[in-house]
Design a protein around this motif. Structure first.
Motif, PDB file in Angstrom:
ATOM      1  N   ALA A  91       0.827  -1.209   0.000  1.00 37.07           N
ATOM      2  CA  ALA A  91       0.000   0.000   0.000  1.00 37.07           C
ATOM      3  C   ALA A  91       0.859   1.257   0.000  1.00 37.07           C
ATOM      4  O   ALA A  91       0.481   2.281  -0.575  1.00 37.07           O
TER       5      ALA A  91
ATOM      6  N   PRO B 165      -0.567   2.859  -3.612  1.00 34.18           N
ATOM      7  CA  PRO B 165      -1.808   3.137  -2.883  1.00 34.18           C
ATOM      8  C   PRO B 165      -3.061   3.158  -3.763  1.00 34.18           C
ATOM      9  O   PRO B 165      -4.154   2.903  -3.276  1.00 34.18           O
TER      10      PRO B 165
ATOM     11  N   PRO C  38      -5.368  -1.229  -5.047  1.00 34.69           N
ATOM     12  CA  PRO C  38      -5.592  -2.267  -4.031  1.00 34.69           C
ATOM     13  C   PRO C  38      -5.829  -3.659  -4.614  1.00 34.69           C
ATOM     14  O   PRO C  38      -5.324  -4.648  -4.089  1.00 34.69           O
TER      15      PRO C  38
END
Length: 79
Positions: free
Chosen positions: A36, A40, A43
């Protein structure tokens, strides 16, 4: 070959206690946090990659007790 060498460097050395993450949930959570940080906005992609490579990854947790670093004088003077 002098042009192939440099004295410009930054380095860090960490001392502490390390342990391999063996429990699946703890290892998966650590990989998720790391992924992450670097992707980011993706996902689903990172979950897919973690799932695909999970059995081949060795995750190690380091509890840092002491940290030191240094850099070349040229870099320090440039700040």
């Amino acid at each position: 070959m002098p042009q192939g060498y440099t004295t410009c460097f930054r380095s860090a050395v960490a001392f502490g206690r390390a342990r391999v993450l063996r429990e699946e949930g703890e290892k998966r959570a650590a990989l998720e946090r790391l992924a992450a940080e670097y992707s980011p906005q993706r996902p689903e992609g990172r979950r897919r990659e973690i799932g695909r490579l999970f059995d081949r990854v060795c995750a190690v947790k380091l509890r840092v007790e002491r940290l030191s670093g240094k850099e070349a004088i040229e870099l320090a003077e440039g700040r």
